[in-house]
Design a protein around this motif. Sequence first.
Motif, PDB file in Angstrom:
ATOM      1  N   LEU A   1      -3.777  -2.021  -4.884  1.00 36.23           N
ATOM      2  CA  LEU A   1      -2.829  -2.532  -3.893  1.00 36.23           C
ATOM      3  C   LEU A   1      -3.006  -1.889  -2.524  1.00 36.23           C
ATOM      4  O   LEU A   1      -2.665  -2.478  -1.502  1.00 36.23           O
ATOM      5  CB  LEU A   1      -1.387  -2.325  -4.376  1.00 36.23           C
ATOM      6  CG  LEU A   1      -0.881  -3.254  -5.471  1.00 36.23           C
ATOM      7  CD1 LEU A   1       0.545  -2.885  -5.863  1.00 36.23           C
ATOM      8  CD2 LEU A   1      -0.938  -4.717  -5.027  1.00 36.23           C
ATOM      9  N   SER A   2      -3.543  -0.680  -2.498  1.00 31.57           N
ATOM     10  CA  SER A   2      -3.676   0.015  -1.216  1.00 31.57           C
ATOM     11  C   SER A   2      -4.682  -0.669  -0.297  1.00 31.57           C
ATOM     12  O   SER A   2      -4.601  -0.550   0.930  1.00 31.57           O
ATOM     13  CB  SER A   2      -4.094   1.473  -1.445  1.00 31.57           C
ATOM     14  OG  SER A   2      -5.435   1.560  -1.936  1.00 31.57           O
ATOM     15  N   TRP A   3      -5.633  -1.416  -0.873  1.00 35.57           N
ATOM     16  CA  TRP A   3      -6.662  -2.077  -0.068  1.00 35.57           C
ATOM     17  C   TRP A   3      -6.122  -3.273   0.704  1.00 35.57           C
ATOM     18  O   TRP A   3      -6.800  -3.796   1.594  1.00 35.57           O
ATOM     19  CB  TRP A   3      -7.829  -2.497  -0.954  1.00 35.57           C
ATOM     20  CG  TRP A   3      -8.602  -1.316  -1.450  1.00 35.57           C
ATOM     21  CD1 TRP A   3      -8.436  -0.659  -2.639  1.00 35.57           C
ATOM     22  CD2 TRP A   3      -9.628  -0.611  -0.762  1.00 35.57           C
ATOM     23  NE1 TRP A   3      -9.300   0.405  -2.743  1.00 35.57           N
ATOM     24  CE2 TRP A   3     -10.055   0.462  -1.604  1.00 35.57           C
ATOM     25  CE3 TRP A   3     -10.247  -0.776   0.476  1.00 35.57           C
ATOM     26  CZ2 TRP A   3     -11.051   1.353  -1.221  1.00 35.57           C
ATOM     27  CZ3 TRP A   3     -11.257   0.116   0.850  1.00 35.57           C
ATOM     28  CH2 TRP A   3     -11.640   1.157   0.008  1.00 35.57           C
TER      29      TRP A   3
ATOM     30  N   VAL B   1      -6.917   1.721  11.348  1.00 32.82           N
ATOM     31  CA  VAL B   1      -7.255   3.035  10.805  1.00 32.82           C
ATOM     32  C   VAL B   1      -6.084   3.609  10.019  1.00 32.82           C
ATOM     33  O   VAL B   1      -6.268   4.224   8.957  1.00 32.82           O
ATOM     34  CB  VAL B   1      -7.668   3.999  11.937  1.00 32.82           C
ATOM     35  CG1 VAL B   1      -7.762   5.440  11.417  1.00 32.82           C
ATOM     36  CG2 VAL B   1      -9.004   3.581  12.543  1.00 32.82           C
ATOM     37  N   HIS B   2      -4.879   3.393  10.526  1.00 31.18           N
ATOM     38  CA  HIS B   2      -3.672   3.916   9.872  1.00 31.18           C
ATOM     39  C   HIS B   2      -3.580   3.510   8.407  1.00 31.18           C
ATOM     40  O   HIS B   2      -3.171   4.293   7.547  1.00 31.18           O
ATOM     41  CB  HIS B   2      -2.442   3.433  10.658  1.00 31.18           C
ATOM     42  CG  HIS B   2      -1.209   3.270   9.835  1.00 31.18           C
ATOM     43  ND1 HIS B   2      -0.813   2.050   9.328  1.00 31.18           N
ATOM     44  CD2 HIS B   2      -0.278   4.167   9.418  1.00 31.18           C
ATOM     45  CE1 HIS B   2       0.302   2.209   8.645  1.00 31.18           C
ATOM     46  NE2 HIS B   2       0.654   3.465   8.674  1.00 31.18           N
ATOM     47  N   TRP B   3      -4.004   2.280   8.088  1.00 33.16           N
ATOM     48  CA  TRP B   3      -3.858   1.792   6.710  1.00 33.16           C
ATOM     49  C   TRP B   3      -4.780   2.497   5.726  1.00 33.16           C
ATOM     50  O   TRP B   3      -4.531   2.492   4.515  1.00 33.16           O
ATOM     51  CB  TRP B   3      -4.083   0.275   6.672  1.00 33.16           C
ATOM     52  CG  TRP B   3      -2.989  -0.440   7.380  1.00 33.16           C
ATOM     53  CD1 TRP B   3      -3.031  -1.014   8.621  1.00 33.16           C
ATOM     54  CD2 TRP B   3      -1.639  -0.608   6.923  1.00 33.16           C
ATOM     55  NE1 TRP B   3      -1.811  -1.529   8.957  1.00 33.16           N
ATOM     56  CE2 TRP B   3      -0.936  -1.295   7.936  1.00 33.16           C
ATOM     57  CE3 TRP B   3      -0.970  -0.249   5.752  1.00 33.16           C
ATOM     58  CZ2 TRP B   3       0.410  -1.626   7.807  1.00 33.16           C
ATOM     59  CZ3 TRP B   3       0.371  -0.582   5.628  1.00 33.16           C
ATOM     60  CH2 TRP B   3       1.039  -1.261   6.650  1.00 33.16           C
ATOM     61  N   TRP B   4      -5.828   3.145   6.229  1.00 35.69           N
ATOM     62  CA  TRP B   4      -6.703   3.898   5.338  1.00 35.69           C
ATOM     63  C   TRP B   4      -6.015   5.134   4.762  1.00 35.69           C
ATOM     64  O   TRP B   4      -6.440   5.657   3.722  1.00 35.69           O
ATOM     65  CB  TRP B   4      -7.981   4.308   6.075  1.00 35.69           C
ATOM     66  CG  TRP B   4      -8.913   3.156   6.271  1.00 35.69           C
ATOM     67  CD1 TRP B   4      -9.038   2.380   7.387  1.00 35.69           C
ATOM     68  CD2 TRP B   4      -9.838   2.630   5.316  1.00 35.69           C
ATOM     69  NE1 TRP B   4      -9.990   1.399   7.191  1.00 35.69           N
ATOM     70  CE2 TRP B   4     -10.498   1.533   5.926  1.00 35.69           C
ATOM     71  CE3 TRP B   4     -10.177   2.981   4.011  1.00 35.69           C
ATOM     72  CZ2 TRP B   4     -11.467   0.789   5.272  1.00 35.69           C
ATOM     73  CZ3 TRP B   4     -11.146   2.241   3.360  1.00 35.69           C
ATOM     74  CH2 TRP B   4     -11.781   1.163   3.981  1.00 35.69           C
ATOM     75  N   ALA B   5      -4.974   5.593   5.417  1.00 33.03           N
ATOM     76  CA  ALA B   5      -4.243   6.764   4.907  1.00 33.03           C
ATOM     77  C   ALA B   5      -3.711   6.506   3.508  1.00 33.03           C
ATOM     78  O   ALA B   5      -3.789   7.374   2.624  1.00 33.03           O
ATOM     79  CB  ALA B   5      -3.100   7.115   5.859  1.00 33.03           C
TER      80      ALA B   5
ATOM     81  N   PRO C   1       0.812  -1.221   0.000  1.00 32.12           N
ATOM     82  CA  PRO C   1       0.000   0.000   0.000  1.00 32.12           C
ATOM     83  C   PRO C   1       0.846   1.273   0.000  1.00 32.12           C
ATOM     84  O   PRO C   1       0.455   2.281  -0.599  1.00 32.12           O
ATOM     85  CB  PRO C   1      -0.822  -0.126   1.290  1.00 32.12           C
ATOM     86  CG  PRO C   1      -0.943  -1.592   1.503  1.00 32.12           C
ATOM     87  CD  PRO C   1       0.381  -2.146   1.073  1.00 32.12           C
ATOM     88  N   MET C   2       1.992   1.230   0.659  1.00 28.36           N
ATOM     89  CA  MET C   2       2.889   2.391   0.658  1.00 28.36           C
ATOM     90  C   MET C   2       3.444   2.629  -0.743  1.00 28.36           C
ATOM     91  O   MET C   2       3.512   3.772  -1.213  1.00 28.36           O
ATOM     92  CB  MET C   2       4.032   2.177   1.651  1.00 28.36           C
ATOM     93  CG  MET C   2       3.598   2.039   3.089  1.00 28.36           C
ATOM     94  SD  MET C   2       5.005   1.758   4.185  1.00 28.36           S
ATOM     95  CE  MET C   2       4.147   1.307   5.696  1.00 28.36           C
TER      96      MET C   2
END
Length: 256
Positions: free
Chosen positions: A204-206, A190-194, A123-124
């Motif tokens: 890929l971000s999901w 929650v952090h991963w929603w950024a 995701p990064m």
Amino acid sequence: MISLVLVCWAVLAVALALLWARQIKTKDATSVDVAWSGGLGFLALVYPWFSDGSVTIRVLVGALGAIWALRLAWYLLTDRVLKATEEDGRYRAIRQHFGSKANLFLFFFYQGQAAVAVLFSLPMLAAMSRGKLDVWTTLGVAVWFIAVVGETIADKQLARFRADRANRGQVCHDGLWRYSRHPNYFFEWVHWWAYVLISHGAPLSWIGPVGMLVFLFRLTGIHYTENQAIKSRGELYREYQRTTSVFFPWFPKRST
């Protein structure tokens, strides 16, 4: 991009193999928790140098990922490794269950953490390559800030509770822990929603928010943590389960 990910995976695999060898001598595998978050921090620092996308966005996302991951690694190192007098109960249970084959199982477990770190670094990479300096990035940074502050507060509240000897065998209801049994996990999620926001919802971000829910509820995290808590705190923790939301913060129910 694929070659970059594979090279980084190889580096982490070697590092985790060395840590695994160390735990054979120390008989303490708690270091694997530190290695996962530390590995993500390493990837967040490396990716901006070699990934695609705007330099500004690459540096921004790399900084966000590194600060989040290295803060978590430092907390786990100081609270779960350096201050601990014995191995985490999850890994003691593994040694008891697998007996003479425990170290072999732990080798694959350590290597699995290297693979998971690489998986959650994607995701990064997506945010670095797809992100722009726009309102979505602003929202992503705001979500990141809320998540890191919330996770830091939850970790400090739990560490303070554990540091008080009068709380031995008790259940933490302090602060955020009154509204969720796992507020640290919630804010980590929650952090991963950024990265979803910064990347404009790139596929890929999901992996971040969806994958984290799967890991927390189905693979590692909540299930094993709560089983260990029941073993050590018994009915006190069962009452906590009955009155307090498992994940999403909510007002506690009345005890029956």
